[in-house]
Scaffold this motif. Sequence first.
Motif, PDB file in Angstrom:
ATOM      1  N   UNK A 126       6.018  16.457   1.360  1.00 47.43           N
ATOM      2  CA  UNK A 126       5.080  15.473   1.924  1.00 47.43           C
ATOM      3  C   UNK A 126       5.552  14.059   1.626  1.00 47.43           C
ATOM      4  N   UNK A 127       6.014  13.819   0.396  1.00 48.19           N
ATOM      5  CA  UNK A 127       6.514  12.487   0.041  1.00 48.19           C
ATOM      6  C   UNK A 127       7.736  12.144   0.893  1.00 48.19           C
ATOM      7  N   UNK A 128       8.619  13.143   1.073  1.00 50.47           N
ATOM      8  CA  UNK A 128       9.820  12.898   1.864  1.00 50.47           C
ATOM      9  C   UNK A 128       9.450  12.548   3.311  1.00 50.47           C
ATOM     10  N   UNK A 129       8.490  13.294   3.892  1.00 50.58           N
ATOM     11  CA  UNK A 129       8.057  13.013   5.265  1.00 50.58           C
ATOM     12  C   UNK A 129       7.460  11.605   5.346  1.00 50.58           C
ATOM     13  N   UNK A 130       6.669  11.241   4.334  1.00 51.60           N
ATOM     14  CA  UNK A 130       6.082   9.897   4.311  1.00 51.60           C
ATOM     15  C   UNK A 130       7.176   8.839   4.309  1.00 51.60           C
ATOM     16  N   UNK A 131       8.239   9.084   3.524  1.00 48.30           N
ATOM     17  CA  UNK A 131       9.368   8.138   3.482  1.00 48.30           C
ATOM     18  C   UNK A 131      10.005   7.997   4.860  1.00 48.30           C
ATOM     19  N   UNK A 132      10.216   9.159   5.515  1.00 49.01           N
ATOM     20  CA  UNK A 132      10.834   9.134   6.840  1.00 49.01           C
ATOM     21  C   UNK A 132       9.965   8.336   7.806  1.00 49.01           C
ATOM     22  N   UNK A 133       8.647   8.594   7.767  1.00 44.14           N
ATOM     23  CA  UNK A 133       7.730   7.871   8.654  1.00 44.14           C
ATOM     24  C   UNK A 133       7.822   6.369   8.396  1.00 44.14           C
ATOM     25  N   UNK A 134       7.869   5.995   7.107  1.00 44.29           N
ATOM     26  CA  UNK A 134       7.941   4.575   6.751  1.00 44.29           C
ATOM     27  C   UNK A 134       9.209   3.948   7.301  1.00 44.29           C
ATOM     28  N   UNK A 135      10.327   4.649   7.129  1.00 45.78           N
ATOM     29  CA  UNK A 135      11.624   4.081   7.569  1.00 45.78           C
ATOM     30  C   UNK A 135      11.695   4.018   9.097  1.00 45.78           C
ATOM     31  N   UNK A 136      11.320   5.138   9.754  1.00 42.69           N
ATOM     32  CA  UNK A 136      11.385   5.180  11.217  1.00 42.69           C
ATOM     33  C   UNK A 136      10.407   4.183  11.829  1.00 42.69           C
TER      34      UNK A 136
ATOM     35  N   UNK B 154       0.814  -1.216   0.000  1.00 44.59           N
ATOM     36  CA  UNK B 154       0.000   0.000   0.000  1.00 44.59           C
ATOM     37  C   UNK B 154       0.840   1.256   0.000  1.00 44.59           C
ATOM     38  N   UNK B 155       1.821   1.294   0.894  1.00 47.75           N
ATOM     39  CA  UNK B 155       2.710   2.455   0.971  1.00 47.75           C
ATOM     40  C   UNK B 155       3.479   2.629  -0.321  1.00 47.75           C
ATOM     41  N   UNK B 156       4.012   1.507  -0.822  1.00 47.63           N
ATOM     42  CA  UNK B 156       4.836   1.567  -2.028  1.00 47.63           C
ATOM     43  C   UNK B 156       4.022   2.108  -3.194  1.00 47.63           C
ATOM     44  N   UNK B 157       2.824   1.559  -3.351  1.00 45.55           N
ATOM     45  CA  UNK B 157       1.954   1.994  -4.449  1.00 45.55           C
ATOM     46  C   UNK B 157       1.603   3.471  -4.306  1.00 45.55           C
TER      47      UNK B 157
END
Lengths: 130, 103
Positions: free
Chosen positions: A115-125, A63-66
């Motif tokens: 926003x995309x960058x923040x989403x990436x950070x949230x996913x990684x953290x 879901x996140x990836x898509x």
Amino acid sequence: MIDLRQSVRLWFAPARISEQGETPDYRFSLANERTFLAWLRTALALVGGGFAVDQFLPGLRSGWRLGLALALLAAGVLCALRAINHWVRCERAMRRGEDLPVSRFPALMSVVVAAVAVAMVVVVVGGWAG
Amino acid sequence: MRRSGRDPGLQPERTRLAWRRTTLACTVAAVLAARAALRGGSPLAGALLCALCLSVWLAFLAFAHRRIRALSASAPRLLAPRLALAATACTVALALCAAALVL
């Protein structure tokens, strides 16, 4: 909205741009062309980013990836369409001797990329990156 | 407007290089697209999408080449809106291919 329709018509009717006003110094037109190309590269980079998210983060939940990939791809399409629209509007303004068009688009694009960058950070953290 | 000699600001050269950079960016996107297409599930759809991306890339190469040649004139003419539209269409086509591959 009417302005947008006029611009879109200009995309397809090359003769119409030359009909308007006076031909500016070719160097100004070339500078405008380079700006167009810079935006097109930004669009291509966003499309490339969409591919990269899809291919190089296989551990990410689908879901996140898509979602991230589609957000980047949509931003790329928007950026490309905006590139040609802004080019046409600048060219027309230069010919008519008007002020160059101002735009909210760069700010909007920054917010989307952030926003995309923040989403990436949230996913990684959050550890969803697998 | 000046008609002869060299432009001290090297504007045509800079514009030519901008086209080359953009072609390079398009190449990177096309290579990523080909990789995604060939690693996908079904081989037939993958081959089709790969061929599509390759032809989009070749088309972009041809457009850029045409413009780069036109820019070697002493006072280059305005970029034809049709060419600008074609370059934009290539970018959008790559994005659509990407969406098809992701989904």
